[in-house]
Write a protein that holds these residues in place. Structure first.
Motif, short mmCIF file in Angstrom:
data_model
loop_
_atom_site.label_atom_id
_atom_site.label_comp_id
_atom_site.label_asym_id
_atom_site.label_seq_id
_atom_site.Cartn_x
_atom_site.Cartn_y
_atom_site.Cartn_z
N PRO A 172 0.82 -1.22 0.00
CA PRO A 172 0.00 0.00 0.00
C PRO A 172 0.85 1.27 0.00
CG PRO A 172 -0.82 -1.58 1.61
CD PRO A 172 0.49 -2.12 1.11
N ASP A 173 1.99 1.24 0.68
CA ASP A 173 2.85 2.43 0.71
C ASP A 173 3.38 2.75 -0.68
OD1 ASP A 173 2.48 2.66 3.41
OD2 ASP A 173 4.36 1.68 3.97
N VAL A 237 6.52 -6.62 -0.40
CA VAL A 237 6.09 -6.17 0.93
C VAL A 237 6.96 -5.00 1.41
CG1 VAL A 237 5.96 -6.84 3.36
CG2 VAL A 237 5.07 -8.38 1.59
N ALA A 238 8.24 -5.03 1.02
CA ALA A 238 9.17 -3.96 1.43
C ALA A 238 8.97 -2.67 0.65
CB ALA A 238 10.60 -4.44 1.27
N LEU A 254 -1.71 -10.56 1.70
CA LEU A 254 -2.94 -9.92 1.23
C LEU A 254 -3.94 -9.83 2.37
CD1 LEU A 254 -3.29 -11.73 -2.22
CD2 LEU A 254 -2.83 -9.29 -1.89
N GLU A 255 -4.05 -10.89 3.16
CA GLU A 255 -5.01 -10.89 4.26
C GLU A 255 -4.60 -9.91 5.36
OE1 GLU A 255 -5.05 -15.01 5.35
OE2 GLU A 255 -6.75 -15.47 4.03
N SER A 256 -3.30 -9.74 5.56
CA SER A 256 -2.84 -8.80 6.60
C SER A 256 -2.83 -7.35 6.12
CB SER A 256 -1.43 -9.18 7.05
OG SER A 256 -0.49 -8.97 6.00
N GLY A 257 -3.02 -7.14 4.80
CA GLY A 257 -3.01 -5.79 4.25
C GLY A 257 -1.63 -5.29 3.85
N GLN A 258 -0.62 -6.14 3.98
CA GLN A 258 0.74 -5.74 3.61
C GLN A 258 0.95 -5.72 2.10
OE1 GLN A 258 2.32 -8.78 6.61
NE2 GLN A 258 4.00 -7.31 6.51
N LEU A 259 0.08 -6.39 1.36
CA LEU A 259 0.08 -6.35 -0.10
C LEU A 259 -1.32 -6.06 -0.61
CD1 LEU A 259 2.30 -9.40 -1.18
CD2 LEU A 259 2.91 -6.98 -1.28
N GLN A 319 -8.19 3.61 -3.43
CA GLN A 319 -7.68 4.86 -2.91
C GLN A 319 -8.07 5.00 -1.44
OE1 GLN A 319 -5.90 6.22 -5.36
NE2 GLN A 319 -4.92 7.54 -3.82
N GLY A 320 -7.13 5.34 -0.62
CA GLY A 320 -7.39 5.42 0.81
C GLY A 320 -6.86 4.23 1.58
N ASP A 321 -6.32 3.20 0.84
CA ASP A 321 -5.76 2.03 1.50
C ASP A 321 -4.38 2.29 2.07
OD1 ASP A 321 -7.92 0.39 1.11
OD2 ASP A 321 -7.15 -0.55 -0.72
#
Length: 322
Positions: A172-173, A237-238, A254-259, A319-321
């Motif tokens: 997301p970053d 992820v990095a 994906l489930e943790s929101g890191q991707l 957008q907003g993630d």
């Protein structure tokens, strides 16, 4: 005719059909030619049809006999399997099983299920070779290979484990800074992470056009090129860029929101599969058979290996993630 008589009669018929004479069948069965002839005649009487035409020199199957022969083989094979399974259940399974698999799949999926195998069969020992190269099973002395990719026709027995779908994903970053691609052409403005296979080939990314045709994008020049699939996940992820990742590798991130997934609906997830292969079906050693059956059942219970592609929309970047 009793069941035991049925079996003897069917066995006499199949052997006689295979070798072409009652005398040769009798030698294989350890009985007299007259007994073989009597068994076949009794079978014909029970069935009410002639199965064989006899002459002094040879026998020929009738049309009904040829049809019955194929069914008789199936019946005898099922009987043999039932006996083998019963014997195997009564004897403590022991022996050594040598397995070849990739480093990533071996660590993430094979190792976690091996304790259950040893609990069921404490007499087994296992040797696992973590190597991404395609091994020659028989030549290199392996009993089982667990392989992923586009599996070509082979003389080996192939048992499917799962379909290997892939996804394009980034952190997301990264997407908050660079934006999410809306069409494949947008990828030329992004930092891409490419996969290089051991032979040096860079894996292309496929996309579905509106007319149903497929196009590919070469993720070059890439900001980073890696050979290990799990390293692709770590790099994405990095925040290093967008990577093509196996869903089974990416699922926890994906489930943790890191991707976050990108270009869903346009990206083609591919036609890769994971399989278990071994050299023989009929001559498979009991130690290998129980290992194959156990692994197939264990992998079937792992949800990350069977995640429905259509559910990926829940992990798409919006957008907003960030």
């Amino acid at each position: 005719m009793e069941v035991s008589q049925h079996v003897r009669a069917i066995l006499s018929f199949v052997e006689a059909a295979d070798v072409g004479s009652f005398s040769a069948a009798a030698r294989k069965l350890g009985i007299s030619a007259a007994a073989v002839s009597k068994n076949v005649a009794a079978l014909e009487q029970v069935l009410g049809v002639r199965l064989m035409n006899r002459t002094t020199r040879k026998i020929n199957l009738t049309e009904e006999g040829a049809a019955f022969l194929s069914q008789a083989r199936i019946a005898l094979g099922a009987l043999d399997s039932a006996v083998d399974n019963l014997v195997a259940s009564k004897v403590e399974m022991s022996g050594h099983v040598k397995i070849a698999t990739s480093a990533a799949f071996g660590r993430e999926y094979l190792l976690p299920v091996l304790p259950g195998l040893f609990e069921l069969y404490p007499g087994l020992t296992v040797d696992v070779d973590f190597d991404d190269r395609m091994r020659e099973l028989i030549h290199d002395g392996y009993d089982i290979a667990i392989r992923g990719g586009r599996i070509v026709d082979s003389s080996l027995i192939t048992r499917p484990v799962c379909r290997l779908k892939t996804v394009l994903a980034a952190s997301p970053d990264y997407l908050a800074i660079h934006g999410a691609p809306q069409i494949p052409e947008d990828l030329t403005r992004h930092r891409l992470i490419a996969r290089r296979f051991l032979g040096g080939r860079i894996n292309p990314w496929g996309f579905k056009s509106q007319d149903g045709s497929l196009t590919t994008v070469d993720p070059q020049p890439a900001v980073l090129t890696l050979s290990a699939p799990e390293a692709l996940v770590q790099a994405a992820v990095a925040g290093m860029g967008i990577a093509q990742i196996g869903i089974h590798h990416a699922m926890q991130y994906l489930e943790s929101g890191q991707l976050k997934a990108v270009l869903l609906g346009q990206y083609d997830p591919g036609s890769y599969e994971m399989v278990i292969q071994y050299p023989h079906r009929t001559l498979i050693a009991p130690r290998v058979k129980v290992t194959v059956d156990y692994l197939l059942a264990a992998f079937a219970r792992n949800p990350s290996l069977h995640f429905p592609e259509e559910k990926l929309t829940a992990y798409q970047f919006r957008q907003g993630d960030e």
